[in-house]
Write a protein that holds these residues in place. Structure first.
Motif, short mmCIF file in Angstrom:
data_model
loop_
_atom_site.label_atom_id
_atom_site.label_comp_id
_atom_site.label_asym_id
_atom_site.label_seq_id
_atom_site.Cartn_x
_atom_site.Cartn_y
_atom_site.Cartn_z
N UNK A 114 37.65 43.08 39.08
CA UNK A 114 38.15 44.08 38.16
C UNK A 114 38.88 45.16 38.93
N UNK A 115 40.18 44.98 39.06
CA UNK A 115 41.00 46.02 39.68
C UNK A 115 42.15 46.33 38.74
N UNK A 116 42.88 47.37 39.05
CA UNK A 116 44.01 47.73 38.19
C UNK A 116 45.05 46.60 38.19
N UNK A 157 42.22 41.71 36.43
CA UNK A 157 40.82 41.80 36.02
C UNK A 157 40.42 40.58 35.21
N UNK A 173 37.56 40.95 33.64
CA UNK A 173 36.58 41.60 32.78
C UNK A 173 37.22 42.09 31.48
N UNK A 210 35.22 48.30 33.17
CA UNK A 210 34.68 48.19 34.52
C UNK A 210 34.38 46.72 34.76
N UNK A 211 33.92 46.37 35.93
CA UNK A 211 33.60 44.97 36.18
C UNK A 211 33.27 44.75 37.64
N UNK A 254 36.10 46.13 43.71
CA UNK A 254 34.70 46.03 43.32
C UNK A 254 33.80 46.59 44.39
#
Lengths: 513, 1062
Positions: A283-285, A288, A290, A294-295, A352
């Motif tokens: 889960x990044x910009x 993701x 997720x 968030x994730x 993460x």
């Protein structure tokens, strides 16, 4: 008096939005549905975070820096931990709901309910109680044995009972479950496979016997399950059109390999569905998997990065390594663009937990029609969580056959053991030791909440040395933590100790009726 | 009546000439007659029509006309008598004058002397029990949103705390301490005869908040109870009478245990119609900001913490390499708090003729919250009507409509706006350069906190409540002294809550699809009363006998639906979501209460008085197949007016109006959820389908909670009645209080929410409140008018007994998922005491460390999970040489030693000034905001400036321990480190008013114009380090009182306003 009598009706207000216990359980269908909630809601607080925070972070398979779930990384989990509370409460919810069915259902059912249906439901309750106690005794050791909660409503402060008594209860309960549950064959019609069966109880009991080092009983029980042909390895010789990775996808809920799995549902209530997709994965910009904001709360530890040999197909299905591609997983790119299929970014960009890798098992990506099923308002999903699957039983069979010996070439043991290996794309072995089985179990069941218990049943000094040697840091910093003897059993939740200080007293023997 | 008579005369005489003629003819022409004329006005300068003016000792009577003018023929040495209902009758010597203008004084004594008691009224002088009264004039300057807030500091024995500074938030009103721990201790309100529960959590109905899923202290919904009285416009209120002791409340038996507050709204007065307007505008701001780290300080702190948490130096955030070069960053407090503007307008019409009087009003309030994105609008309408249909029959109605529209925010929760504001890091801007809201850019930033401005402005959480409350009555005189009254009251509320979170993209914080929750709830309650009253006097004996029957029937229901999978953020609605993911749920229920009661009030010679009452109540809350449904509530009170004894004649000029009162009564409480006596099933689903699991351990034995109270009172006046004193001493004992049995989780599985079982309500224990209430009032007479009232309340609360083996520990949520124990309630102690460890400073030497008891099973060392120098040293309470959960003890008391209110009103000519101060002394506060702000347990969150002063080997002179990178590390355990003194004195209101001279405004036909300026919450004197020492209770839960977990601070408000009458 006249006034008083006309107020009789006026002040009688039975529930208008809830079923009254007295009026329910009139039909077979109602009795069958009685245990439905015990396949999801009662397990939620256990499986949501606690399960992974203790069994996977604790065993050194997972790494997390998230303060709510990382205490077991350095064995600092204490009684004030909220997840500890949640896991504890959830297991007891299973125990008590099972108790109410075991003690009272027979008296409550209407005349239209067939005895077979009734007995099967009671069998499920025994199964759930045994399974919950099996976790309780492995996590906390001495716990109170409660066969009927109503006995303690007025005097709730009770002693814990000895570990051996708890195991005795578990064995008796699984035996009752075996007696009462329907026999089943798991077919490709997955919707029929959800409820546990006689075979599920036998498989769990085989595992209990193994923990008690009752090898002959464990072997015999495992063989009963194997010979019944109830379960099959997904992607094994019997179900060749599927593979290991399919085990952890939504369309394969209740496949032929599933012995007992939690059956999540997105029903609009918090606590009915599976949070694993959010907590695992990336889960990044930039990318993701997720559905939430968030994730990737949990990540693989540095210790499992080298767990798999290169030919092991479980490697790709368990851990996402930089450069790996997952053509069927849907992701969101740059926060706005959905995309089916993606390539895992470089270690520095996985984000993460800073592990440089991410968990693949149970990560099914962002919502994508029938591939993933729906999400709920908390981004939870409907993919099942395994409590036990057939590969576990096969490895139990091998270990029970080895029976504490140095090595074995017993053909039954090898057949079971190699079936698991071959499904993973590995070559069969001709002789196996305990270490082989122990390692195979870790590889097969990694991130499924089992390894902590495997570590708990090998000699303590060995387990302490094993964990002390693990790199429990992230990709940037190597860290080592060594557990103490008493870290193998969790603290009782502080809130419970407040309510019952006797939990801290020595356990007492339990008197079975 | 006078006015009608006058009209009639005028009509008959067709003009003045004939009128004089007629009068002339009628008057005995024995003396030299003078014609006297003039105008009669009231103190505000408003002329009074219909005043009787007569020559003393004759039948010569005239009545003032519409302009208040009169003309009467009278002998030059006559005495003229002016009388009008509601005013003090005055006699004036003519002394040969021909013009006499007169100001009649309002007979305030007459108005104040009538006190509303249960099912009737009584003269204040005759009351045998303890009743506090508040009149319009006491509260008219307070610019508060809801009437419950206005009671604060105005009545002795009544403790009022605002649980939130949010407009329309619920308050806690405790009459004489806390009676019960059922979760609510709120009094019963009787609004124009209609019972309204003060329980903002609706525990005895659906128990669901209007604007959220639940009231739990462990969930993220925070403190979300809204005031049950918010639909009443405070300007409409005539009087508030608070029945405090059980001899007064027992007539409300079933629901009287927490006291009864009777609110009577204004009614029309006989005379010409009156039109009045009142309007004000105010500006509110928070008066205090907490010191948090600015960006430069934050960067330094993050670097330091990172190194301590084991981040290698080369992995430190490069942007923080030179903290000294960074600026201040985002000041989230500046961004989130605003100057909030409020406007209020109210228009009222009142008047009356001989047979009918009316009061009609309409009000509008538009109030912004000081927190961005919160606000409150209210529309109220009222019609009060009384009419005499026949000589023997009176009817009347009070109808009130209140519509409120609130924008809600989350407070008192880790996920609430206040926590986000204080802990969001200052390196995140409010907006990106493209105008979109910003957020953390990397997931590794452990982004627990959200951009509070984005939260406030993007999320849409509105609550619309529509309340209709009304009461109609008919009262017939059946025979001499015998009256029959029937009253039918109804109260209903419809509420709509729309809670929408849009899809957003604040840095890595992403919401893929918008989420919508719609809640629709409604309830109604019908109340029927039949009352027979018999009044009889013979000789020196007088009796009032009341017999009555009452039935109350309430119903509630609601639906809620959640939806997600929206294609766009606007517009939104259930129909625009993905239908496959829309889920709906509903609930409904009803409750009934059936009552019979009787009362005797007996008075002998104005000296000795006795009241006795008895009530039986039958409640649907208990098992209908048993006797548990009935509760019986007797009461008796006596009084002796010492000053009316002949032997007291000589002392009257020193001390007067001496009265002793003694009362005893029993009351009850049945406000628990439905069907606790029977087992119910709750739907619990799984992938296998819908299923039902039992969700409660039933308790068929559950029955009434009962309360016994003894009251001893003394009233007297001194200094020619200028100083009046009321003293009351009481002892309240409640037994069998209702509470969900706090069973351990190994029996409940954590409760019904996640598939376990809820413990039943049971009659668990007993508690006692002893205390005294004092009211002192001093008033001067004359041109400079000064009136002061001091109210002083003290109670001592103690848990007397509790069912064996139970434990009343309560927890709150620190961070979205971790409930921590914060209070405990033990036998022999006050309830809801703070509970935790006793901190004895920090470990400063290795010797201390080595000789200290083992802390939480951690060995001594510098690693994680070890105890080190700079850690908090906790006290070994039980002496077992180790520190663990059993070393927690009571560490603070949220109950005040006393609370007080001091009201001062001054009037000089056209100026009026009022100063109102109130406060609390001796209570503690648990400051969890300070805990969160100084925890130093996680990276990427901001902190209070104190956090930077953490212990290091070089910085040992501090009380902030060494940072440990775990939120459950022992240093942040709930301990004495977070308990602070919560005493305060607040200048709650300062108002200066100026009334324009009558002769000026009369030219434009106005009768009153008053301009005023007012400051609410002017200054608070306190040692408390948080925003506001007035914390209140979490969702009115008395066991969670005084816990500051990010409470919405009460603002300071400046108002200017105008009152106009014509």
């Amino acid at each position: 008096m006249v006034f008083a009598s006309c107020s009789d009706e006026f002040t009688n207000r039975p529930p208008e939005d809830a079923l009254s216990l007295d009026a329910y359980y009139a039909t077979d269908a109602q009795v069958v549905a009685a245990t439905n909630g015990m396949y999801s809601r009662t397990w939620f607080q256990f499986a949501n975070k606690f399960f992974y925070a203790v069994t996977e972070v604790g065993s050194g398979n997972m790494y997390s820096a998230s303060s709510d779930v990382s205490a077991m990384r350095n064995f600092s989990l204490n009684g004030s931990d909220a997840e500890l509370n949640n896991g504890w409460a959830s297991l007891w919810a299973n125990v008590q709901q099972a108790n109410l069915i075991i003690n009272f259902l027979e008296d409550r059912v209407g005349p239209g309910v067939s005895p077979a249906v009734l007995q099967n439901t009671i069998g499920e309750a025994y199964f759930m109680r045994a399974t919950a106690y099996f976790y309780l005794v492995r996590l906390w050791g001495n716990v109170p044995i409660i066969e009927n909660p109503l006995d303690y409503i007025n005097e709730p402060q009770i002693n814990t009972n000895r570990i051996e008594d708890v195991y005795r209860l578990i064995e008796m309960d699984y035996q009752m479950a075996i007696e009462k549950l329907n026999a089943k064959i798991r077919t490709s019609n997955y919707t029929d496979n959800g409820h546990v069966s006689k075979g599920s109880a036998k498989a769990m009991l085989a595992k209990v016997f193994l923990y008690e080092k009752k090898y002959p009983e464990a072997k015999a029980m495992a063989e009963e399950v194997i010979n019944s042909n109830e379960f099959k390895l997904l992607g094994g010789s019997m179900v060749p059109d599927k593979d290991f990775g399919d085990l952890f996808t939504y369309p394969n809920n209740n496949n032929e390999e599933s012995i007992f799995a939690i059956q999540w549902i997105t029903d609009g209530n918090y606590g009915s569905a599976n949070n694993a997709n959010t907590q695992f994965g990336i889960s990044t910009a930039a990318v993701t998997t997720s559905n939430a904001s968030y994730g990737g709360v949990f990540a693989p530890s540095q210790d499992v990065i080298d767990l798999y040999d290169s030919g092991d197909i479980r490697k790709h299905e368990t851990i996402m390594f930089p450069g790996d591609t997952y053509p069927t997983i849907k992701v969101l790119v740059n926060g706005t663009t959905p995309q089916i299929g993606f390539t895992v970014p470089s270690a520095a960009e996985i984000g993460g937990q800073g592990a440089g890798v991410a968990i693949k098992k149970y990560c099914i990506g962002i919502v994508n029609g029938n591939e993933t099923g729906p999400i709920d308002a908390w981004a939870m999903m409907q993919n099942n969580t395994y409590i036990m699957r057939y590969a576990d039983l096969l490895l139990i069979h091998a270990e029970a056959t080895l029976a504490g010996g140095a090595s074995t070439s017993d053909s039954g043991a090898l057949t079971s053991f190699n079936a698991v290996r071959q499904r993973a794309g590995l070559t069969p072995m001709t002789s196996i030791t305990f270490d082989d089985i122990f390692l195979e179990r870790r590889r097969e069941l990694c991130f499924e909440g089992d390894f902590w218990f495997d570590l708990g049943r090998i000699p303590r000094a060995q387990a302490i040395a094993f964990m002390g040697a693990q790199n429990r840091g992230n990709q940037f910093a190597e860290e080592h933590f060594t557990p103490n003897e008493d870290d193998f059993y969790l603290d009782y939740p502080d809130n419970e100790v407040s309510k019952n200080p006797k939990l801290l007293d020595e356990p007492v023997p339990y008197t079975f009726d | 009546m006078g006015n009608t008579l006058h009209e009639l005369t005028k009509w008959c005489t067709k003009g003045k000439t004939l009128f004089y003629l007629l009068l002339f003819c009628c008057t005995a022409p024995l003396y030299a007659q003078t014609t006297v004329n003039g105008v009669v006005a009231d103190e505000k300068g408003m002329t009074i029509p219909g005043v009787n003016v007569f020559v003393k000792g004759t039948q010569n009577v005239v009545v003032t006309d519409l302009e208040g003018q009169y003309r009467i023929e009278a002998p030059a040495d006559a005495v003229l008598v002016y009388s009008f209902i509601g005013f003090v009758t005055q006699e004036v010597d003519v002394k040969g004058r021909t013009q006499i203008n007169l100001t009649l004084k309002e007979d305030t004594a007459a108005i104040e002397e009538v006190v509303v008691i249960g099912y009737g009224t009584q003269r204040r002088d005759d009351i045998n029990s303890s009743v506090s009264s508040i009149r319009t004039k006491d509260i008219e300057n307070l610019k508060q949103t809801t009437v419950d807030q206005m009671i604060q500091g105005k009545a002795s024995g009544v403790t009022v705390t605002n649980n939130s500074g949010a407009p329309g938030g619920a308050v806690s009103i405790h009459v004489r301490g806390t009676t019960s721990i059922t979760g609510t201790n709120e009094p019963l309100y009787i609004i124009d005869g209609v019972p309204v529960s003060g329980d903002a959590t609706g525990k005895s109905m659906s128990g669901r908040p209007a604007g959220s899923n639940d009231f739990s202290s462990s969930g993220g919904a925070g403190n979300n109870a809204v005031s049950p009285l918010s639909m009443i416009n405070p300007n409409d209120i005539q009087s508030i009478d608070i029945l405090k002791d059980a001899s007064a409340t027992a007539i409300y038996g079933s629901r009287g245990a927490n006291g009864v507050i009777i609110i009577t709204t204004k009614s029309g007065k006989k005379g010409t119609g009156k039109l009045s307007y009142e309007g004000y505008t105010s500006a509110a701001t928070i008066y205090k900001q907490l010191d948090v780290l600015n960006l430069s300080q934050y960067a330094r702190q993050q670097n330091a913490l990172s190194l301590l948490f084991g981040v290698p130096a080369e992995q430190l955030r490069p942007e923080f390499a030179h903290p000294e070069l960074l600026g201040k960053g985002t000041d989230w407090q500046d961004e989130v708090y605003r100057t909030a503007i409020t406007q209020s307008h109210q228009l009222a019409f009142s008047g009356g003729s001989d047979n009918t009087s009316y009061y009609i009003s309409g009000g509008f309030l538009d109030q912004q919250g000081t927190l961005l994105g919160s606000g409150y609008k209210r529309y109220t309408m009222r019609l009060n009507l009384d009419s005499k249909v026949k000589d023997w029959l009176k009817v009347g109605a009070n109808i009130n409509t209140g519509i409120t529209n609130e924008i809600l925010t989350i407070n008192q929760s880790y996920g609430g706006l206040i926590s986000n504001t204080l802990l969001q890091s200052p390196d995140i801007p409010v907006r990106n350069s493209d105008g979109s809201f910003a957020g953390p850019l990397d997931n590794s930033m452990n982004a627990t906190y959200f951009n509070p401005v984005a939260e406030a402005l993007s999320k849409d959480n509105t609550l619309i409540r529509k309340n209709f409350l009304g009461n109609v009555y008919a009262e017939a005189d059946i025979a001499k002294g015998l009256k029959y009254r029937v009253e039918l009251g109804a109260n209903t509320e419809f509420s709509e809550n729309t809670d929408f979170t849009p899809a957003y993209n604040w840095g890595v914080q992403v919401n893929q699809s918008a989420d919508l929750t719609e809640r629709r709830q409604n309830w109604y309650s019908i109340n029927l009363k039949n009352l027979l009253t018999y009044d009889k006097k013979f000789g020196k004996h007088s009796f009032t006998i009341l017999a009555g029957q009452e039935a109350n029937d309430s119903h509630w229901e609601g639906i809620s639906a959640t939806a997600t999978g929206f294609q766009s953020n606007s517009p939104f609605g259930l129909n625009l979501a993905d239908p496959a993911q829309t889920k709906a749920s509903s609930y409904r229920g009803s409750a009934a209460l059936y009552s019979l009661f009787a009362r005797l009030i007996y008075d002998f010679d104005g000296k000795y008085s006795l009241s006795a009452s008895y009530r039986g109540d039958r409640s649907s809350k208990f098992d209908p197949t048993t006797d548990n449904q009935w509760g019986y509530f007797p009461a008796v009170a006596v009084s002796w007016k010492l000053s009316n004894e002949p032997f007291m004649e000589n002392t009257r000029k020193y001390i007067d109006n001496i009265k002793f009162r003694l009362g005893y009564g029993e009351t009850g409480n049945q406000q628990i959820p439905n069907n606790q006596y029977s087992a119910t099933l709750q739907q619990q689903n799984s992938g296998l389908g819908a299923g039902f699991l039992p969700n409660i351990f039933p308790n068929p034995d559950v029955t009434w909670e009962s309360m016994e109270q003894t009251n001893l009172g003394l009233d007297f006046t001194l200094l020619d009645s200028r100083l009046s004193v009321n003293l009351d001493v009481y002892n309240k004992k409640s037994s069998g209080f209702l509470f969900p049995v706090p069973l351990p989780a190994y029996l409940t599985g954590g409760g019904g929410q996640y598939g376990g079982l809820n413990p039943p309500y049971s009659n668990l224990g007993a508690m006692e409140n002893k205390g005294y209430d004092i009211t002192l009032n001093y008033g001067t007479k004359g041109e400079f008018n000064w009136n002061s009232t001091l109210v002083f309340s003290h109670y001592q609360n103690k848990l007397l007994e509790l069912q064996d083996g139970l434990n009343l520990v309560q927890s709150v949520n620190f961070n979205g998922y971790q409930p921590y124990d914060v209070t405990n309630t033990l036998v022999g102690q006050p309830i809801g005491m703070f509970y935790g460890y006793v901190a004895e400073g920090l470990f400063q030497t290795q010797d201390q460390l080595n000789s200290a008891p083992l802390q939480f099973g951690q060995s001594v060392g510098t690693g994680a999970g070890q105890t080190s120098l700079g850690d908090v040293k906790y006290k070994d309470i039980n002496g077992d040489n180790k520190i663990d959960a059993t070393d927690r003890t009571l560490i603070g008391n949220p109950h005040p030693d006393f609370t007080y209110g001091f009201t001062n009103n001054f009037r000089y000519k056209n100026f009026d000034l009022s100063i109102f101060m109130q406060g609390s002394y001796g209570n503690d506060i648990m400051n969890l905001t300070y805990r969160n702000g100084t925890s130093n347990a996680q990276l990427y969150q901001n902190a209070l400036t104190d956090a930077a002063n953490f212990w290091t080997p070089e910085n040992t002179n501090t009380n902030i321990p060494r940072p440990v990178g775990s939120t459950s590390n022992p240093n942040v355990q709930v301990s004495t480190r977070y308990v602070e003194d919560g005493s305060y004195l607040r200048i709650q209101n300062l108002t200066l008013g100026y009334s324009l001279p009558f002769d000026v405004i009369n030219k434009v036909k106005l009768t009153r114009v008053r301009l005023y300026g007012s400051v609410q919450n002017l200054h608070t004197f306190t040692k408390y380090s948080g925003y506001d020492p007035e914390i209140g209770s979490f969702n009115q839960n008395v066991l969670l009182t005084g816990i500051d977990n990010g409470r919405y601070p009460s603002p300071r408000t400046f108002s200017v306003g105008i009152n106009v009458e014509f």
